[in-house]
Design an enzyme around this catalytic site. Structure first.
Site, short mmCIF file in Angstrom:
data_model
loop_
_atom_site.label_atom_id
_atom_site.label_comp_id
_atom_site.label_asym_id
_atom_site.label_seq_id
_atom_site.Cartn_x
_atom_site.Cartn_y
_atom_site.Cartn_z
CG HIS A 129 -30.20 -127.08 -28.70
ND1 HIS A 129 -30.49 -128.12 -27.66
CD2 HIS A 129 -31.41 -126.35 -28.46
CE1 HIS A 129 -31.50 -127.86 -27.03
NE2 HIS A 129 -33.00 -126.09 -27.37
CG ASP A 176 -35.14 -126.53 -24.98
OD1 ASP A 176 -34.79 -126.50 -25.82
OD2 ASP A 176 -34.75 -126.59 -23.87
CD GLU A 231 -29.26 -124.06 -26.30
OE1 GLU A 231 -29.96 -123.32 -27.07
OE2 GLU A 231 -29.58 -125.64 -25.52
CD GLU A 232 -31.20 -127.11 -23.09
OE1 GLU A 232 -31.46 -125.45 -22.51
OE2 GLU A 232 -32.81 -127.40 -23.82
CG ASP A 264 -34.22 -123.77 -29.14
OD1 ASP A 264 -34.27 -124.24 -28.50
OD2 ASP A 264 -32.57 -123.36 -28.89
CG HIS A 289 -35.01 -125.59 -18.88
ND1 HIS A 289 -33.39 -125.07 -19.15
CD2 HIS A 289 -34.55 -126.23 -20.68
CE1 HIS A 289 -33.39 -124.06 -20.39
NE2 HIS A 289 -33.83 -125.45 -20.80
#
Length: 505
Positions: free
Chosen positions: A119, A131, A165-166, A194, A294
């Site tokens: 992603h 990420d 994707e998130e 990922d 994140h």
């Protein structure tokens, strides 16, 4: 990784109880082209570009934000220049337009597609360099190396960078949902990467064969082989790995949901590295694999170069090894959808009074969890110990001793490599013991046990797993496959099943 991800670390991969007497590990059909050493500097240059894009666009590369589209255009531009046929596939989610970048390398068998994905989006809180800039950059550099080497794979190669994707795998789900059935069937394998550069890295490989025995069970048939290819690479460089479950929270989810085999790697998210994992891999125990997961600090500084380099090379190893391998020829197979000549109790020595082996459509039973599985691996039928459910889980389980069933004669080619694969399960209650078992043997001029799973005094629920073994020692012989199961420890609850038996060359 999406916001819903809750990383769980896994115990050491449990070793399947396989007795490979007189057998060697299965060999590939043909030696693959040598995989390249992917340039870490080149991968990090892509990460620097993603960082610059985020910095220039509000600090992120999230769905519907200008930083995402700029990231997609960067990837597409590099691939267009390298000779790929690329598509910017648009979709809408939460009122915003998202994009998947799909890139096809010319050539290869169009009916045998190897797909590699990662992603491309970040969360809104930060630039998302680990990420998942890390996975996106690593597969991008692998794709560019395909072009530099003018690779001519046996399989058709397709790379993908997923949007949103998130927000719940929106881009990959859109792609899979909108594939015509025939096109979906052409994708024979999907590899997902990922978060492959976590600063406090672990080395996790998706557990395609469910050898860990926990979580969601095995991936679709073929996932075990994908896992093994990646394990082979890490084994070759002396890096230990652990399994991670197919919990459906990354972009392999939509693929395995429609039966496409999947695999890939992961270096950890917000899960905490244990002392045992720190001893295994280095790093800091008691801290997250990625402390910036994140968060705004997921920048170009949030990368473990060693982990990124190793995973980029693992990606290339998988692409070259799988993509250039000539598919094996099926010598013999049985999915048990039709009668093919299996013989129950072939030696007239069985002692089981109930639950004898039969081919049929199984009925599910439960007792402290699933015992007899009501669905086959493929199609409707399998080989099962008493296909009926009855009034209770113990009504048609194996009782009283041994039940056996034997295949028709199978004439093997005089040269190999020859490989046997099958799907299986053994389920039992806590009243079982090691006297209970599921066993698969190959009988020719000699006899070799290729699967020997014993019971234990613990509850074991039914879950399909896969096993394989080389049959090179039987080349040129006419053999039979002999399967038996036993309830030999008293009144224990024992159920077993076998499906999709195949011999390839």
């Amino acid at each position: 990784m999406p916001l819903t991800w809750k990383n769980g670390t896994r115990s050491a991969i449990a070793i399947l109880s396989l007795s490979l007497t007189a057998l060697l590990p299965a060999a590939p059909a043909r030696a693959a082209a040598a995989p390249p050493d992917i340039s870490l500097a080149n991968v990090k240059a892509h990460l620097a570009e993603f960082q610059s894009i985020a910095t220039a666009n509000g600090g992120n590369r999230a769905h519907g934000r200008p930083g995402y589209l700029a990231s997609a255009n960067y990837v597409k531009g590099r691939l267009d220049a390298a000779g790929f046929t690329t598509t910017l596939q648009s979709f809408t989610y939460n009122g915003a337009t998202g994009y998947n970048v799909i890139a096809d390398w010319p050539g290869g068998n169009p009916d045998d597609v190897l797909m590699v994905g990662a992603h491309l989006d970040s969360v809104a809180a930060g630039p998302g360099i680990n990420d998942n800039g890390s996975g996106s950059a690593a597969i991008l550099e692998s794709a560019l190396e395909v072009s530099r080497q003018a690779l001519q794979p046996a399989k058709h190669l397709r790379f993908a960078w997923w949007g949103a994707e998130e927000l719940g795998l929106r881009g990959s789900q859109f792609y899979v949902n909108n594939l015509p059935a025939a096109e979906r069937g052409r994708i024979k394998a999907y590899l997902n990467f990922d978060m492959v550069g976590s600063p406090n890295a672990g080395y996790f490989v998706y557990d395609g064969d469910n050898s860990d025995g926990t979580g969601s069970g095995p991936g679709p048939a073929g996932s075990a082989a994908l896992e093994q290819t990646i394990l082979d690479y890490f084994g070759s460089i002396g890096v230990p790995t652990r399994g991670t479950d197919f919990d459906g929270r990354s972009d392999y989810g939509p693929f395995i949901a429609v039966g496409i085999p999947a695999g890939g790697t992961f270096t950890g998210a917000e899960g905490i590295k244990s002392s045992a994992q720190a001893a295994l891999w280095g790093g800091t125990a008691g801290q997250a694999f990625d402390p910036c997961y994140h968060r705004a600090c997921d920048t170009a500084a949030n990368i473990n170069d060693t982990a990124l380099d190793r995973n980029a090379d693992a990606i290339a190893h998988a692409v070259w090894t799988i993509g250039t391998a000539v598919p094996p020829v099926v010598v013999w197979q049985d999915t048990f959808e039709t009668v093919t000549g299996w013989t129950a109790n072939p030696s007239a020595t069985d002692t089981a009074t109930l639950g004898q082996w039969e081919r049929g459509d199984p009925e599910a039973t439960t007792s402290s969890g699933a015992k007899q599985l009501g669905t086959a691996v493929s199609g409707t039928n399998d080989l099962v110990t008493g296909r009926l459910a009855g009034s209770s889980a113990g009504a048609y389980d194996v009782d009283g001793g041994v039940t056996s069933i034997q295949s028709p004669p199978i004439t093997l080619p005089s040269s190999g490599p020859l490989n046997l694969s099958l799907s299986w399960y053994l389920a039992h209650g806590s009243n079982s013991s090691s006297a209970d078992y599921l066993r698969v043997r190959v009988v020719g001029t000699t006899t070799a046990t290729v699967l020997n799973q014993t019971g234990a005094a613990t509850n074991r629920n039914g879950a399909w797993a896969t096993a394989s073994a080389s049959l090179n020692a039987f080349a040129g012989q006419t053999v039979r496959i002999l399967i038996d199961a036993a309830d030999a420890s008293g009144a224990s609850l024992v159920e077993a099943g076998v499906d999709d038996v195949k011999i390839t060359r």
